[in-house]
Design a protein around this motif. Structure first.
Motif, PDB file in Angstrom:
ATOM      1  N   SER A  27       0.821  -1.210   0.000  1.00  5.86           N
ATOM      2  CA  SER A  27       0.000   0.000   0.000  1.00  5.86           C
ATOM      3  C   SER A  27       0.859   1.266   0.000  1.00  5.86           C
ATOM      4  O   SER A  27       0.503   2.267  -0.618  1.00  5.86           O
ATOM      5  CB  SER A  27      -0.950  -0.001   1.201  1.00  5.86           C
ATOM      6  OG  SER A  27      -0.263   0.200   2.427  1.00  5.86           O
ATOM      7  N   GLN A  31       1.629   4.386  -3.704  1.00  4.88           N
ATOM      8  CA  GLN A  31       1.194   5.775  -3.569  1.00  4.88           C
ATOM      9  C   GLN A  31       1.208   6.516  -4.910  1.00  4.88           C
ATOM     10  O   GLN A  31       2.148   6.377  -5.700  1.00  4.88           O
ATOM     11  CB  GLN A  31       2.090   6.513  -2.582  1.00  4.88           C
ATOM     12  CG  GLN A  31       1.938   6.072  -1.139  1.00  4.88           C
ATOM     13  CD  GLN A  31       0.541   6.329  -0.608  1.00  4.88           C
ATOM     14  OE1 GLN A  31       0.077   7.465  -0.546  1.00  4.88           O
ATOM     15  NE2 GLN A  31      -0.140   5.252  -0.228  1.00  4.88           N
ATOM     16  N   GLU A 100      -4.397   4.105   1.945  1.00  5.44           N
ATOM     17  CA  GLU A 100      -4.944   4.288   0.614  1.00  5.44           C
ATOM     18  C   GLU A 100      -3.875   4.861  -0.326  1.00  5.44           C
ATOM     19  O   GLU A 100      -2.980   5.590   0.117  1.00  5.44           O
ATOM     20  CB  GLU A 100      -6.152   5.235   0.655  1.00  5.44           C
ATOM     21  CG  GLU A 100      -7.378   4.655   1.332  1.00  5.44           C
ATOM     22  CD  GLU A 100      -7.958   3.491   0.554  1.00  5.44           C
ATOM     23  OE1 GLU A 100      -8.007   3.566  -0.693  1.00  5.44           O
ATOM     24  OE2 GLU A 100      -8.358   2.491   1.210  1.00  5.44           O
ATOM     25  N   ARG A 102      -3.943   7.283  -2.214  1.00  3.32           N
ATOM     26  CA  ARG A 102      -3.966   8.748  -2.269  1.00  3.32           C
ATOM     27  C   ARG A 102      -3.549   9.403  -0.955  1.00  3.32           C
ATOM     28  O   ARG A 102      -3.659  10.626  -0.815  1.00  3.32           O
ATOM     29  CB  ARG A 102      -5.369   9.238  -2.644  1.00  3.32           C
ATOM     30  CG  ARG A 102      -5.837   8.806  -4.017  1.00  3.32           C
ATOM     31  CD  ARG A 102      -7.306   9.153  -4.260  1.00  3.32           C
ATOM     32  NE  ARG A 102      -8.189   8.352  -3.404  1.00  3.32           N
ATOM     33  CZ  ARG A 102      -8.790   8.796  -2.314  1.00  3.32           C
ATOM     34  NH1 ARG A 102      -8.601  10.031  -1.904  1.00  3.32           N
ATOM     35  NH2 ARG A 102      -9.581   8.015  -1.589  1.00  3.32           N
ATOM     36  N   LEU A 200      -8.225   7.542   4.999  1.00  2.00           N
ATOM     37  CA  LEU A 200      -7.108   7.147   4.144  1.00  2.00           C
ATOM     38  C   LEU A 200      -6.169   6.150   4.825  1.00  2.00           C
ATOM     39  O   LEU A 200      -5.225   5.671   4.196  1.00  2.00           O
ATOM     40  CB  LEU A 200      -6.314   8.391   3.716  1.00  2.00           C
ATOM     41  CG  LEU A 200      -7.095   9.423   2.888  1.00  2.00           C
ATOM     42  CD1 LEU A 200      -6.263  10.680   2.674  1.00  2.00           C
ATOM     43  CD2 LEU A 200      -7.529   8.832   1.557  1.00  2.00           C
ATOM     44  N   HIS A 202      -5.995   2.577   7.435  1.00  2.00           N
ATOM     45  CA  HIS A 202      -6.756   1.437   7.947  1.00  2.00           C
ATOM     46  C   HIS A 202      -5.955   0.766   9.063  1.00  2.00           C
ATOM     47  O   HIS A 202      -4.916   0.144   8.810  1.00  2.00           O
ATOM     48  CB  HIS A 202      -7.054   0.451   6.821  1.00  2.00           C
ATOM     49  CG  HIS A 202      -7.709   1.099   5.633  1.00  2.00           C
ATOM     50  ND1 HIS A 202      -9.011   1.551   5.667  1.00  2.00           N
ATOM     51  CD2 HIS A 202      -7.225   1.401   4.402  1.00  2.00           C
ATOM     52  CE1 HIS A 202      -9.310   2.092   4.499  1.00  2.00           C
ATOM     53  NE2 HIS A 202      -8.255   2.013   3.716  1.00  2.00           N
TER      54      HIS A 202
END
Length: 327
Positions: A27, A31, A100, A102, A200, A202
């Protein structure tokens, strides 16, 4: 030709998270903001996590793996990353969480547009009361930290100006509540903090993590962190003192519950409960007690202050009720 964007350093402390590290790093490396360096600080892992760090460093030139010679805790691991960071901005990511694509792009754009020193996003997997997007002054941001909303007492989910972080590193003598101490010191130096409610990050509640384990001497370093924040807030942000003391009470209550449920280092549950009781008595007042959101928590705190045996009985009864309801 487009304007060159600043380098952003992503610091990931790693300790025995082999089952989670792949997803985390996937993850991070996905980016949309590509101008990043990823600093993996292996805190003397014993499960092969260190070798995974080396594997990722060999695959991607943006990644560097650092190995500490002895397990020194998350504060020391993050500080090693801070010392090595070359970026103009810094982001922390925990190795068992995911973000995320973003995350960095959104936080950087927000920070650049608002002129803030820190930008903050929303997260899931953790109890977090959201709120509208807005920019907070220093005093307002400290007040929000004291209330734990809309941003929590964690270093991740935030983009910082690197010069600010390098002036206010983590206290390596503190292993629990180190995040609160770090953020409080940082916010005292910041001009403005910009908040976005967009989720954004987790958070992963991992069985066997420090939060879930029993009481140890390292965890009791939280007392010094809480006391330091409360004492400083009483002088510089007196309107927040009661809220910070309530945070200390809640941390102590949770620690005491862990001592009953999970036990304590070297079987010294009674010894550690007594220490928690002493610290709780320093922060308890009718004002702070009124700030506790749940009646059950208030009763437990009063019981803890009165007698540790009474507190143990209350926790045991609550466990029995829960187990009975799950049958």
């Amino acid at each position: 030709m487009g304007q060159e964007r600043p380098l952003i350093s992503v610091i990931v402390p790693v300790y025995n998270v082999g089952d989670y590290l792949h997803d985390c790093l996937a993850s991070v490396l996905a980016q949309s903001y590509r101008d990043i360096e990823v600093i993996l600080v292996d805190d003397a892992s014993t499960d092969g996590s260190g070798r995974l760090c080396d594997t990722y460093a060999a695959r991607d030139q943006r990644v560097q793996a650092v190995h500490l010679s002895a397990n020194s805790g998350p504060s020391a691991a993050r500080n090693e990353g801070i010392r090595r960071a070359r970026g103009e901005y810094i982001v922390f990511v925990d190795a068992d969480d995911t973000v995320e694509p973003r995350l960095i792009e959104t936080l950087y754009t927000n920070l650049a547009e608002t002129g803030a020193d820190i930008s903050v996003c929303g997260a899931d997997g953790i109890q977090l009361q959201s709120g509208p997007a807005r920019v907070y002054t220093r005093a307002e941001a400290v007040g929000r930290l004291a209330k734990g909303a809309p941003f929590n007492h964690v270093p991740w989910g935030k983009l910082y100006k690197a010069r600010l972080v390098k002036r206010c590193p983590f206290d390596e003598k503190v292993f629990y509540s180190e995040d609160l101490l770090f953020l409080y010191g940082l916010l005292k130096q910041a001009g403005q903090v910009s908040y976005l409610p967009e989720v954004l990050c987790h958070y992963t509640q991992r069985e066997g993590s420090q939060v879930q384990s029993g009481v140890t001497e390292r965890k009791c370093t939280a007392f010094a962190a809480q006391d330091a924040v409360c004492a400083d807030a009483a002088v510089h942000f007196p309107e927040t003192e009661a809220d910070f003391r309530q945070l200390a009470l809640e941390a102590n209550r949770c620690l005491a519950v862990l001592a009953v449920k999970k036990g304590a280092e070297n079987g010294q549950t009674a010894f550690y409960l007594k220490r928690i009781q002493e610290n709780t008595r320093r922060h308890l007042s009718w004002q702070t007690l009124r700030l506790c959101p749940r009646k059950r928590d208030k009763i437990q705190l009063l019981a803890l202050c009165a007698h540790t045996r009474l507190f143990r009985i209350l926790v045991a009864v609550a466990q029995l009720r829960r187990s009975g309801g799950n049958r």
